[in-house]
Motif scaffolding. Structure first.
Motif: not given
Length: 437
Positions: A94-102
Motif C-alpha cells: 500500500a505504501r509503495l504504490g506505483n513504485r513497483v516496476p513492471s
C-alpha cells in the motif's frame, strides 16, 4: 575446524595469477597485465578487463512478511524492489504504490517471511563449490577465517564478478601461526621462513606473514593464541603466542589499516589477545568475566562459533566428542554473559573441509544460549555486518542496501530454526538455485 589442508596451487602463482584465476572461475576472460589497475597491483580492489564487477540483477519480492533486524519492525504484504542488485524500495504494498516496476522477474513470497541475507563472520571457503553452498544456505556475506593458499582472495573476486556464485567476502589470506606447514608454498616471500627452527614466532617472522597477506590484498588478518580444539592430539588450552607476539601481529596489521581476528580458548589466551588489540575473539570457550569487561570497553567482537563446537560433540573420535560435550555448555554461558554485558556478538559457523553449515544454525544456538530471538538474529545481520565494515549496505532490506534476501517458511522470531533451511535465497538481485547433481 579452522582450515583443513588442501592441495597447493602452482608454485608459479603470483598475485596477478590469483586475479586471473578468479576471473576464470567467474566465467570472464583472464585478466591480462594491462587490465589490472594500480590499486589492484598494490593489493586494492582489482578491476577486470571488461568493465569491473558484475552487475546485479533486477527482481521484485512481493507478498511476504518483511522483517527488519535493525528495528524489529514487521511489515505484512511487503514488497522489495531490487534493481541492479541494490534495493530501491521496501515496504508495504500500500505504501509503495506505483513504485513497483513492471516487466521484471517476481519472486512471490506469500505466506512466508522475508529478511536480509545473513552474514557468516567466520568461514573457510577453499573452493567455488563451497562458496556457492554458503550462499544457498543463507550466507550472502561472510568473513574468511583464512585459507591455506589465498583461495579466499580469489573467492572474493568471484563474488565481485558473479555475485550469485559466492558471498560478499572479507578475505583473511593465510593463517599467522607458528607452523605454516604447506602454506609456505602459498607465496615465494614466505619461503625464507622454512628455515626457522622455532617457526613463526619472532617479531620479524610475524611481520613477514602479515605483510605478505597485506600485499596479497587481505582485508583482515587471522592468528591464534591457543592450539586447535578440532585435533585430538592438540590441547586447546595450550598457548602458542604470548601478549608480546600478539601485539606485534596487531601492530603489523594496523600499519596496513587492518584488524585481527584471533582463534582463542583459554582465559589467559583470550585476555592476552584482547589486550593486545585484536578486533574479534574467535571461539573463546573459556573467556572470563574480566576479559568480557575489557571487550566491552574496547568494542572487541566475540564470534563464538557455537556451530563448530556443537559439531565436535557428534564426532566419532572420543576425545573430540568429549571436548564438544564439555565445551558447548561453557561457551553458551560465555555467550549469554557477553550479551548481558553488552559485548558485540557476531555469528560464525567455522565451516571448513568441504562441509558448509547454514549460518542460521548459529542463530539457533545463540538463541539456545539465552539471547532473545531478535538479538540472536542480529548477530548474523546488523551485528556481523558492522564487524565486517559493511553495515551501511548489509543486514537490512532498505533503500540503498544490497539486494540480498532470504525467504523462509515461518516466523524467525518465533522459531529461529526456519533460518537453517531457506525456501529462497537472492544474492544481489539474482535468485540462487541449487545446481543439479
Amino acid at each position: 575446524m579452522c582450515v583443513e589442508n588442501t592441495p597447493p596451487p602452482s608454485g608459479r602463482l603470483t598475485r596477478r595469477g590469483v586475479l586471473a584465476g578468479a576471473a576464470a572461475l567467474a566465467g570472464t576472460s583472464a585478466v591480462p597485465a594491462q587490465a589490472v589497475s594500480p590499486a589492484a597491483a598494490s593489493g586494492g580492489a582489482p578491476v577486470a578487463a571488461r568493465g569491473g564487477a558484475g552487475r546485479g540483477g533486477d527482481l521484485v519480492v512481493e507478498g511476504g512478511t518483511l522483517l527488519d533486524p535493525a528495528t524489529g519492525e514487521v511489515t505484512e504484504d511487503a514488497v522489495v524492489v531490487i534493481s541492479g542488485g541494490v534495493v530501491r524500495a521496501a515496504g508495504s504494498r500500500a505504501r509503495l504504490g506505483n513504485r513497483v516496476p513492471s516487466g521484471v522477474p517476481v519472486l512471490r513470497a506469500h505466506g512466508r517471511w522475508v529478511l536480509p541475507g545473513l552474514v557468516d563472520a567466520h568461514i573457510h571457503l577453499n573452493t567455488a563449490a563451497e562458496a556457492r553452498d554458503a550462499v544457498l544456505k543463507g550466507a550472502t556475506s561472510a568473513r574468511s577465517g583464512s585459507t591455506n593458499f589465498f583461495q579466499d582472495i580469489a573467492v572474493r573476486e568471484l563474488a565481485r564478478q558473479a555475485p550469485e556464485q559466492a558471498p560478499r567476502l572479507r578475505a583473511a589470506g593465510v593463517f599467522v601461526t607458528p607452523d605454516l606447514g604447506d602454506t609456505l608454498l602459498a607465496d615465494p616471500e614466505l619461503a625464507p621462513l622454512a628455515r626457522l627452527r622455532d617457526g613463526v614466532r619472532s617479531p620479524e617472522a610475524l611481520r613477514r606473514v602479515v605483510e605478505v597477506n597485506l600485499t596479497r590484498g587481505a582485508d583482515t588478518v587471522k592468528t591464534r593464541v591457543n592450539e586447535r580444539a578440532g585435533l585430538p592430539d592438540q590441547d586447546p588450552l595450550t598457548q602458542v603466542y604470548d601478549h608480546e607476539q600478539l601485539s606485534a601481529i596487531v601492530a603489523a596489521a594496523r600499519r596496513g589499516g587492518k584488524g585481527v581476528l584471533c582463534h582463542s580458548y583459554s582465559e589467559k589466551g583470550c585476555h592476552d589477545a584482547v589486550t593486545a588489540g585484536i578486533r574479534s575473539l574467535e571461539h573463546g570457550a573459556f573467556v572470563g568475566e574480566r576479559t568480557l569487561h575489557e571487550m566491552r570497553r574496547r568494542g572487541t567482537y566475540f564470534t563464538p562459533t557455537l556451530t563448530a563446537i556443537a559439531g565436535l560433540a557428534d564426532s566419532s573420535d572420543p576425545v573430540l566428542a568429549e571436548r564438544g560435550r564439555t565445551y558447548l555448555p561453557v561457551l553458551k554461558r560465555a555467550v549469554l554473559a557477553a550479551h548481558e554485558l553488552g559485548v558485540p556478538l557476531a555469528a560464525g559457523t567455522d565451516s571448513s573441509g568441504g562441509a558448509v553449515d547454514p549460518v542460521g544454525r548459529e542463530v539457533v544456538l545463540m538463541h539456545e544460549a539465552g539471547l532473545p530471538a531478535l538479538d540472536a538474529l542480529r548477530t548474523a545481520a546488523t551485528g556481523a555486518a558492522k564487524l565486517l565494515g559493511v553495515d551501511a549496505t548489509v543486514g537490512r532490506l532498505a533503500r540503498g542496501f544490497a539486494g540480498d534476501v532470504l525467504v523462509v517458511d515461518g516466523d524467525p522470531l518465533t522459531d529461529p530454526r526456519v533460518l537453517t533451511r531457506p525456501a529462497h535465497v537472492v544474492r544481489a538481485g539474482f535468485q540462487v538455485q541449487a545446481q543439479a547433481a
